[in-house]
Scaffold this active site. Sequence first.
Site, PDB file in Angstrom:
ATOM      1  CB  ALA A 185      -1.612  -3.243  -2.470  1.00 30.48           C
ATOM      2  CB  ILE A 245       2.470  -3.832  -5.487  1.00 33.53           C
ATOM      3  CG1 ILE A 245       3.945  -3.672  -5.873  1.00 33.53           C
ATOM      4  CG2 ILE A 245       2.060  -2.819  -4.424  1.00 33.53           C
ATOM      5  CD1 ILE A 245       4.278  -2.326  -6.457  1.00 33.53           C
ATOM      6  CB  ALA A 246       1.588  -5.375  -0.196  1.00 30.15           C
ATOM      7  CE1 TYR A 258     -17.167   0.387   9.934  1.00 29.98           C
ATOM      8  CE2 TYR A 258     -14.941   0.349   9.034  1.00 29.98           C
ATOM      9  CZ  TYR A 258     -15.815   0.643  10.075  1.00 29.98           C
ATOM     10  OH  TYR A 258     -15.333   1.175  11.237  1.00 29.98           O
ATOM     11  CG  LEU A 270       0.541   1.767  -7.965  1.00 26.22           C
ATOM     12  CD1 LEU A 270       0.744   3.268  -7.949  1.00 26.22           C
ATOM     13  CD2 LEU A 270       1.506   1.124  -8.939  1.00 26.22           C
ATOM     14  CG  HIS A 299       0.426   7.561  -3.828  1.00 21.16           C
ATOM     15  ND1 HIS A 299       1.431   7.232  -4.706  1.00 21.16           N
ATOM     16  CD2 HIS A 299      -0.272   6.426  -3.620  1.00 21.16           C
ATOM     17  CE1 HIS A 299       1.335   5.956  -5.018  1.00 21.16           C
ATOM     18  NE2 HIS A 299       0.297   5.458  -4.385  1.00 21.16           N
ATOM     19  CE  LYS A 330       6.332   3.534  -9.803  1.00 21.46           C
ATOM     20  NZ  LYS A 330       5.324   2.548 -10.251  1.00 21.46           N
ATOM     21  CG  ASP A 384       2.146   2.395 -13.689  1.00 15.26           C
ATOM     22  OD1 ASP A 384       1.667   2.263 -12.549  1.00 15.26           O
ATOM     23  OD2 ASP A 384       2.705   1.459 -14.298  1.00 15.26           O
TER      24      ASP A 384
END
Length: 395
Positions: free
Chosen positions: A36, A38-39, A85, A107, A116, A134, A216
């Site tokens: 992601a 955001i990670a 896959y 997210l 989630h 969130k 969001d």
Amino acid sequence: MSSIVGFVKRVLTAFNPPASPPSGLPLLKIGILGAAAIAPAAIISPAKNHPETVLYAVAARDKARATAYAKKHGIEKVYGGPNGYQVFQLLQELLDDPEVDVIYNPLFEKLPNGLHYEWTMKALAAGKHVLLEKPSADTADETRQMFDFAEKKGLVLLEAFHYRFHPAIQRVKAIIDSKELGAIKHISASLTLPRGIFQTDDIRYDFSLGGGSLMDMGCYTLNVIRYLSSSNPTSVISAEHSLHTPAKSPASFKPNIDRGTTATLALSNDATATLKADLGLPFKYGLIPSIPQLSAVITLEGGEIEIYNFVIPTIYHSIKVTTKSSDKKVATRIEKVYTFAEGKMEGKGEAWWTTYRFQLEAFVDRVNGRTPQTWVEKEDSVGNMHWIEQIYAKV
């Protein structure tokens, strides 16, 4: 000049934090469900700086993507397959890895809001602690089920309202709770972005995946209202949504997702609150991008508090406190609170720690049996989703 130097040093260190020296304590191995975007900010960078965590595994749609992501971020193990896959099979394989202690459920990539619940429940079933982006789920009922299951399994589950762990917002709450300015009369919270930040096909605009501005960005504005007032709303007075319609949509297109939401809430003791969230405010005069709004304003009996940039305060924030005395004299002070010491509070951390780094500190403390500096409790997460549902139901 010193403030400029401090700003540059703080921001540079926040984006390039030093590696933490070994603590000698057992390391919590973190697995990330999806490569992601955001990670890196939310978990990768904080984990590299925490002495009790290590980035262990990531799953992504294809092997090349997962490998490149892991190499870039120093992640040890990769779960990825050839094109076609099943990505959900990869995620399950990561959950089944006995070496993984903690799951970060982000997210994006293949885990939007609408998934989630499913993947948090699967992670808990596999015996993993979960740091959950969130909003926690699609409904308050799903949120309660997740936390109940985590309690039953003896696992830690935290909804990642990261801003709550930073000393800036805690300082604002401390001023309110001190009654220096009397009782709350009104809270206004805004989180908006100009059009163009998110493309029209972004998953935030997909109703089936739990999208929408209130889900969001609005979940932050609702949460900060509830946090600062130390209460839930008593009712939704009004709510309006600006629906998302992609450019060049056919005449038959029926919009079903909110690009922007504005709501007015009743609070206890005759107080009120308004929230505003927008994923893409239209340009002014069709040419000028709208200025992002990232603030909360608290009007009290004896004055006002405004915090600018409560969501990412490490970059920059300001807390403007205006007091009105009985003889109608007005005084204003500006506070900037990058550490707990600056806010005359107890807590660990450096000025360059991001909200996510403060959050990870609390999460690891809870997992390892220590008392975190603060926490987002189950009823807080359930309450936030409940009032999101009530706002949507008002329209």
